[in-house]
Design a protein around this motif. Structure first.
Motif, mmCIF file in Angstrom:
data_model
loop_
_atom_site.group_PDB
_atom_site.id
_atom_site.type_symbol
_atom_site.label_atom_id
_atom_site.label_comp_id
_atom_site.label_asym_id
_atom_site.label_seq_id
_atom_site.Cartn_x
_atom_site.Cartn_y
_atom_site.Cartn_z
ATOM 1 N N ASN A 442 48.473 79.260 21.762
ATOM 2 C CA ASN A 442 49.030 78.161 22.551
ATOM 3 C C ASN A 442 50.555 78.240 22.562
ATOM 4 O O ASN A 442 51.141 79.206 22.056
ATOM 5 C CB ASN A 442 48.539 76.817 22.020
ATOM 6 C CG ASN A 442 48.897 76.597 20.555
ATOM 7 O OD1 ASN A 442 49.836 77.198 20.032
ATOM 8 N ND2 ASN A 442 48.150 75.730 19.885
ATOM 9 N N ALA A 443 51.156 77.229 23.112
ATOM 10 C CA ALA A 443 52.619 77.235 23.238
ATOM 11 C C ALA A 443 53.314 77.239 21.889
ATOM 12 O O ALA A 443 54.464 77.697 21.765
ATOM 13 C CB ALA A 443 53.064 76.022 24.064
ATOM 14 N N ASN A 444 52.635 76.752 20.849
ATOM 15 C CA ASN A 444 53.221 76.732 19.501
ATOM 16 C C ASN A 444 52.930 78.000 18.707
ATOM 17 O O ASN A 444 53.260 78.060 17.523
ATOM 18 C CB ASN A 444 52.684 75.520 18.734
ATOM 19 C CG ASN A 444 53.075 74.212 19.387
ATOM 20 O OD1 ASN A 444 54.185 74.078 19.920
ATOM 21 N ND2 ASN A 444 52.165 73.238 19.377
ATOM 22 N N ASP A 454 46.043 72.637 24.632
ATOM 23 C CA ASP A 454 46.415 73.931 24.045
ATOM 24 C C ASP A 454 45.927 75.100 24.903
ATOM 25 O O ASP A 454 46.639 76.094 25.076
ATOM 26 C CB ASP A 454 45.840 74.050 22.632
ATOM 27 C CG ASP A 454 46.437 73.037 21.674
ATOM 28 O OD1 ASP A 454 47.644 72.760 21.802
ATOM 29 O OD2 ASP A 454 45.691 72.528 20.814
ATOM 30 N N THR A 457 48.049 76.275 27.905
ATOM 31 C CA THR A 457 49.265 77.064 27.649
ATOM 32 C C THR A 457 48.945 78.495 27.224
ATOM 33 O O THR A 457 49.864 79.312 27.100
ATOM 34 C CB THR A 457 50.107 76.394 26.563
ATOM 35 O OG1 THR A 457 49.340 76.296 25.357
ATOM 36 C CG2 THR A 457 50.517 74.985 26.999
#
Length: 595
Positions: A442-444, A454, A457
């Motif tokens: 995901n973006a993190n 999630d 992304t």
């Protein structure tokens, strides 16, 4: 279908109920979808890897089942031992991990799920799977009932999907209510299946195994060869000497028997032609589940239950193809080449992945525009299409692996085919997951993408495009004329090997040996008197004075060949035969006195 085959198909159906009931729900169970308070708390990519590892083990261990079945225990005993020693204990261990704190630990017992999911359960199912389809096919005659064998494999694959459908419906529905009860159901079902299998024990045709581990080791040594295995490791000098004498005896007439062209390595190469399709097929229990987990359920239909669309497709089109299309083609004397079946299956797999790509773009578009999830029913299209591909690709692979394999290598050939159907593709998928890991973040930078925010992304669609290219590669390879001609030559060689299982010189040698043994068993018959010979000749002529070919190629006296009307034996003048015998007897009686 005989009663024995019906029981075997029933056992296969119940076993598949257990397998797919666990397989379809494992990803959701490990990621905590069923129980937020008690789960393994695995990220989606790790849960998918666990499923791929267990499937790869399940489709690799058939080699163990093949060794036991072909050389030591036979298919019947191997199936029973695989279920009782590994399969059922593995299911029990998986079910016990769902009970909080049952094993004396405050946290989730990862070691127990690893033993149950990655060791016992897949080894049990792999050992059984190598033997069930071969054991059922051996209930038929390979030549006289070859059409029944083709129908058997279509019905066999339909039973697989009946089990997959019922297991994929019952277990996920119960898991939404209580995952512990859901995982106890496969345990009870498999116990019933083994009991039914034991009930039919007296009805089965049970070929005697070779009892020769050295033979099996030589065959494993030639897995990557296309002909006979090399040396004679594990073979006694006496047995090797006997084998060499037999080979020298038949070499004068046939220096290149058709059977020499077909080996287990050949089966591996044949089955490898559907690896691209099976890579796409393997996504049903992994990335398709990951994609479906962020979609909106339709009533009780969630991501694991969508796998049943594949089973419904197989059942519907399996009936149409196996009972309408194939018989009509046979009536018109039209046979679809095996490689074309593989190509058709791979094409449906490519279209299925294409539908998954469209679904993924739709997920991102709707979430970006309205912040909502799309319906899980969008996934019915890829599951439905990949089920059609199974009928052409996988069922054809089962059939060709059985038909081209030599008589004493059926279970080993089944193991080789299963490895290419489920083992090698899932190993390749594990490599793909790790190579494409960045697309599942995901973006993190985290691999937890089972929530829509999630997932939106991540770049899972790139992985689907890679699968599309692999499936299209399978279509192209199977349409190449050299590949088609090679597979056709292997099938023809296997057919010739079945039609001529023993060379003529060997038959003559065995007949002479049996006659010699019969003559040596009674010392009083070393020299027959003329009177005894005359009596035997009179008995021989009681049907006539000419030769008559009887069943199994035996000869006896029949109507005289000089008789223009060729009257049946009972119309031949009985008085003429009797008078001829009396005349012979009178002429030989003086010599009988001298004896």
């Amino acid at each position: 279908m005989t009663q024995s085959v019906i029981l075997i198909l029933l056992v296969e159906m119940l076993e598949r109920f257990c397998f797919y009931g666990i397989n379809y729900t494992t990803t959701a169970y490990l990621t905590g979808e069923y129980n937020d308070d008690w789960n393994a708390d695995m990220p989606s990519i790790q849960a998918s890897s666990y499923v791929s590892i267990s499937t790869a083990v399940a489709y690799t261990t058939p080699f163990v089942g093949a060794m036991l079945a072909d050389n030591l225990l036979g298919e019947y005993i191997t199936i029973i031992m695989g279920c009782c020693l590994c399969y059922i204990p593995g299911l029990v261990l998986i079910a016990l991990t769902t009970i909080p704190n049952f094993m004396g630990r405050m946290d989730f017992n990862v070691r127990a799920i690893q033993w149950g999911l990655l060791v016992l359960w897949p080894i049990g199912t792999g050992t059984v799977k190598a033997c069930v389809n071969v054991f059922g096919a051996k209930q038929f005659h390979p030549i006289l009932q070859s059409s029944l064998i083709e129908r058997y494999y279509v019905n066999f694959y339909m039973c697989i999907n009946i089990g997959a459908l019922t297991g994929g419906v019952v277990v996920p529905i119960v898991a939404q209510w209580d995952v512990t009860w859901a995982y106890c159901i496969p345990v009870m079902v498999l116990v019933v299946g083994v009991s039914l299998f034991l009930f039919g024990g007296a009805r089965y045709v049970k070929p005697v195994p070779r009892y020769d581990v050295g033979y099996w080791m030589r065959e494993v040594g030639e897995l990557f060869c296309c002909g006979h295995g090399g040396g004679g490791g594990g073979e006694s000098s006496e047995r090797r000497s006997q084998r060499d004498k037999k080979q020298q005896l038949i070499q004068q007439q046939s220096n290149n028997s058709p059977a020499d062209k077909v080996g287990i390595g050949t089966v591996l190469l044949l089955s490898s032609l559907i690896i691209p399709f099976n890579i796409a097929y393997a996504q049903m229990a992994t990335t398709f589940i990951v994609q479906g987990s962020v979609m909106k359920p339709c009533g009780m239909i969630d991501a694991p239950m969508m796998n049943n669309a594949d089973a419904i497709s197989v059942l519907a089109f399996g009936y149409i193809i196996g009972n309408i299309i194939y018989p009509e083609l046979n009536r018109r004397q039209i046979k679809i080449p095996t490689t074309h079946k593989f190509a058709i299956g791979s094409a449906f797999g490519a279209v299925a992945v294409g539908c998954a790509i469209i679904t993924d773009y739709q997920i991102h578009r709707v979430y970006k525009e309205r912040g909502e999830a799309i319906s899980i029913l969008w996934q019915s299209f890829p599951y439905f299409l990949i089920g059609i591909g199974e009928i052409f690709a996988v069922s054809a692979a089962y059939e060709v692996a059985f038909t081209v394999a030599p008589a004493k290598k059926k279970s080993l050939a089944s193991a080789a085919n299963l490895f290419m159907v489920g083992g090698a593709p899932n190993v390749f998928c594990i490599y793909l997951y790790n190579a494409c890991r960045s697309w599942f973040l995901n973006a993190n930078g985290l691999a937890h993408i089972h929530k829509l925010s999630d997932y939106s992304t991540a770049k899972v669609v790139n992985y689907f495009w890679l699968l599309e290219a692999i499936a299209m590669f399978g279509v192209i390879v199977n349409l190449l004329p050299p590949v088609k001609n090679w597979v056709a030559s292997i099938e023809e060689a296997a057919a010739e090997a079945v039609k001529t299982p023993m060379n003529t010189p060997m038959i003559r040698k065995n007949l002479k040996q049996r006659r010699k043994d019969r003559g040596g068993t009674n010392s009083n018959n070393d020299e027959e008197t003329p009177l005894i010979k005359a009596k035997k000749h009179a008995d021989y002529l009681k049907y006539g004075s000419g030769p008559e070919l009887r069943k199994f190629g035996s000869m006896r006296a029949g109507p005289s060949l000089k008789n223009a009307h060729h009257n049946p034996p009972h119309d031949v003048g009985q008085g003429q035969s009797t008078s001829l015998a009396r005349e012979v007897k009178n002429k030989l009686e003086p010599y009988a006195d001298k004896k």
